[in-house]
Design a protein around this motif. Structure first.
Motif, mmCIF file in Angstrom:
data_model
loop_
_atom_site.group_PDB
_atom_site.id
_atom_site.type_symbol
_atom_site.label_atom_id
_atom_site.label_comp_id
_atom_site.label_asym_id
_atom_site.label_seq_id
_atom_site.Cartn_x
_atom_site.Cartn_y
_atom_site.Cartn_z
ATOM 1 N N ARG A 17 0.816 -1.220 0.000
ATOM 2 C CA ARG A 17 0.000 0.000 0.000
ATOM 3 C C ARG A 17 0.849 1.268 0.000
ATOM 4 N N GLY A 18 2.103 1.143 0.406
ATOM 5 C CA GLY A 18 2.997 2.289 0.301
ATOM 6 C C GLY A 18 3.206 2.691 -1.149
ATOM 7 N N THR A 82 5.472 1.223 5.622
ATOM 8 C CA THR A 82 4.201 1.207 4.895
ATOM 9 C C THR A 82 3.180 0.349 5.637
ATOM 10 N N ARG A 83 1.910 0.497 5.230
ATOM 11 C CA ARG A 83 0.872 -0.302 5.874
ATOM 12 C C ARG A 83 0.933 -1.759 5.430
ATOM 13 N N GLY A 84 1.837 -2.079 4.499
ATOM 14 C CA GLY A 84 1.945 -3.452 4.015
ATOM 15 C C GLY A 84 0.900 -3.751 2.949
ATOM 16 N N SER A 85 0.646 -5.009 2.700
ATOM 17 C CA SER A 85 -0.273 -5.424 1.639
ATOM 18 C C SER A 85 -1.678 -5.610 2.192
ATOM 19 N N GLY A 86 -2.626 -5.690 1.268
ATOM 20 C CA GLY A 86 -3.971 -6.098 1.664
ATOM 21 C C GLY A 86 -4.968 -4.983 1.754
ATOM 22 N N GLY A 87 -6.157 -5.328 2.233
ATOM 23 C CA GLY A 87 -7.270 -4.401 2.261
ATOM 24 C C GLY A 87 -8.112 -4.526 1.006
ATOM 25 N N GLU A 95 -6.308 -5.538 10.495
ATOM 26 C CA GLU A 95 -5.063 -5.735 11.242
ATOM 27 C C GLU A 95 -3.897 -5.749 10.265
ATOM 28 N N PRO A 96 -3.392 -4.582 9.943
ATOM 29 C CA PRO A 96 -2.340 -4.505 8.926
ATOM 30 C C PRO A 96 -1.035 -5.124 9.408
#
Lengths: 275, 275
Positions: A17-18, A82-87, A95-96
């Motif tokens: 997501r970054g 970064t918030r990492g992957s997903g969503g 839960e990031p």
């Protein structure tokens, strides 16, 4: 941080997501022989950013381990969180799993700019107002990139930015300070801009007022400076308008030394380098 | 695009400017059996973004080859174009080497939302004004991420955003349309917001006026819709304020069908799916 890059911790996948949204934060930290300068201020800003974005703050011991890995001598350590992957699209996962990445590179300040000061210009681009992100060092920096493209002349060291209401905010990668009628002032940063860690430390150390002011305030300033936690403090020697025409000159001298001396003490830059 | 991700073209290194600054653009494209819908509109927006950011546009034949690699059936193809690595801080390299990356995943629209309409709410977050980036689908999307975090209720399908002057702009990932006194209208997007490709195609196909209007315009609207190039067009059935209290209801019916029918024709969605 290009050819001379040191070993770094990984890259990011395409669904991070970054990358996708700029959904994250960064810090660029001056490190001298494994010791980070203004480290607490960097961590405090990172924590503020995490709260604003709804990200868990990385563990303190993991963060504290990084400056020691940056290498000997003077280095710049860049952290990207970064918030990492997903969503689901813009909606973050409940839960990031944030990604913390870093890289380090050798760094050299520019002592001739400490002594002689710099030429700056007003940028045409106006920063949009966004109180929800103001002050944070987040990954949405296209405004800074566009502003920095407004000039190519290497004699111009920085560009000054106003917000969409016309108030002074900052330079593209430095904070702005000036003295008028003997008082130190700096723009308020509660609607846009990045609140630098050197700025935070100077606000604690010196009586600097945060104000709303248009660029005309600089015409009346006895002295003005740009500063950040890597470069230290540059006196302004000349201000140009957005077409490159001169608006004002200053002769960097004694009037400029006190703020600079305090900043360089905080960053461990030797006073003899600036004289 | 998580578990079901298809083979994709690579990741990005840590020094990519798309990650570091959001210095890049993206497109999400509906692809049916290898054929991209509204492809020319996607390429036109990408080209506008490249001009605004000072990026070279990728070669047409390379772009044209991507939808055919997205897989059979209904897919969403996401392209990310970044300025690549390099430069000195915010200053881009004089001759950037952009990175074009893509991924594809299965996609299913939500026909029950086409029929029954959706509940939406007003968001608290105001979009900052930035004419230099308005309309573009760039990688600086933290405002959208923050706005999308304002509600968790799955009954609320979207959030409507105003700019810092209070004018309606868009929803977090869809464009907004309404009819009042028989006239179709949509917000102007010359100061912020993303100009969707479905919106562009509808503006060409139908007499839709681009206007400045505050959210109160919706209280007088006979019908209102959200739309994008993936989901098609959702009628608004209910509008809530930012606390979740009802402001207005509409009964999706014949008044909503013409705009929707035109949109779904453009996207190849069967009329029978919406009835």
């Amino acid at each position: 941080m290009s050819e001379s890059r040191l070993p770094e911790e990984g890259a990011v996948p395409l669904d991070d997501r970054g990358l996708a949204y700029g959904d994250g934060l960064f810090e660029t930290v001056l490190v001298r022989d494994g010791e980070a300068l203004l480290w607490e201020a960097h961590l405090a800003r990172l924590a503020r950013g995490c709260r604003a974005l709804g990200l868990p703050m990385p563990a303190r011991d993991r963060l504290d381990s990084l400056p020691g890995q940056a290498g000997e001598g003077l280095r710049v350590l860049k952290l990207i969180l970064t918030r990492g992957s997903g969503g689901r699209g813009y909606l973050p996962p409940a839960e990031p799993s944030p990604r913390l990445r870093w890289q380090a590179a050798p760094f050299s300040p520019q002592p001739h700019r400490w002594r002689a000061g710099v030429r700056v210009r007003l940028c045409r681009l106006r920063l949009g107002l966004q109180p929800a992100l103001a002050g944070l060092k987040h990954l949405n920096r296209l405004e800074n990139v566009l502003a920095r493209q407004e000039w190519q002349d290497p004699e111009v060291a920085e560009g000054l930015l106003c917000d969409s209401d016309g108030w002074l905010v900052e330079a593209t990668c430095m904070n702005l300070f000036w003295r008028r009628d003997g008082r130190l002032e700096t723009p308020r940063l509660d609607r846009c801009g990045v609140a630098g860690t050197l700025r935070a430390a100077l606000l604690e150390a010196l009586p600097i007022a945060e104000v709303d002011a248009g660029p005309e305030v600089l015409l009346d300033a006895e002295a003005a400076w740009l500063g950040n936690s890597l470069q230290g403090v540059w006196p302004l020697a000349r201000l140009d308008d957005a077409r490159g025409s001169e608006l004002k000159r200053w002769a960097p001298g004694e009037a400029h030394r006190s703020l600079q001396a305090e900043a360089h003490r905080l960053l461990g830059y030797s006073p003899s380098m600036a004289s």
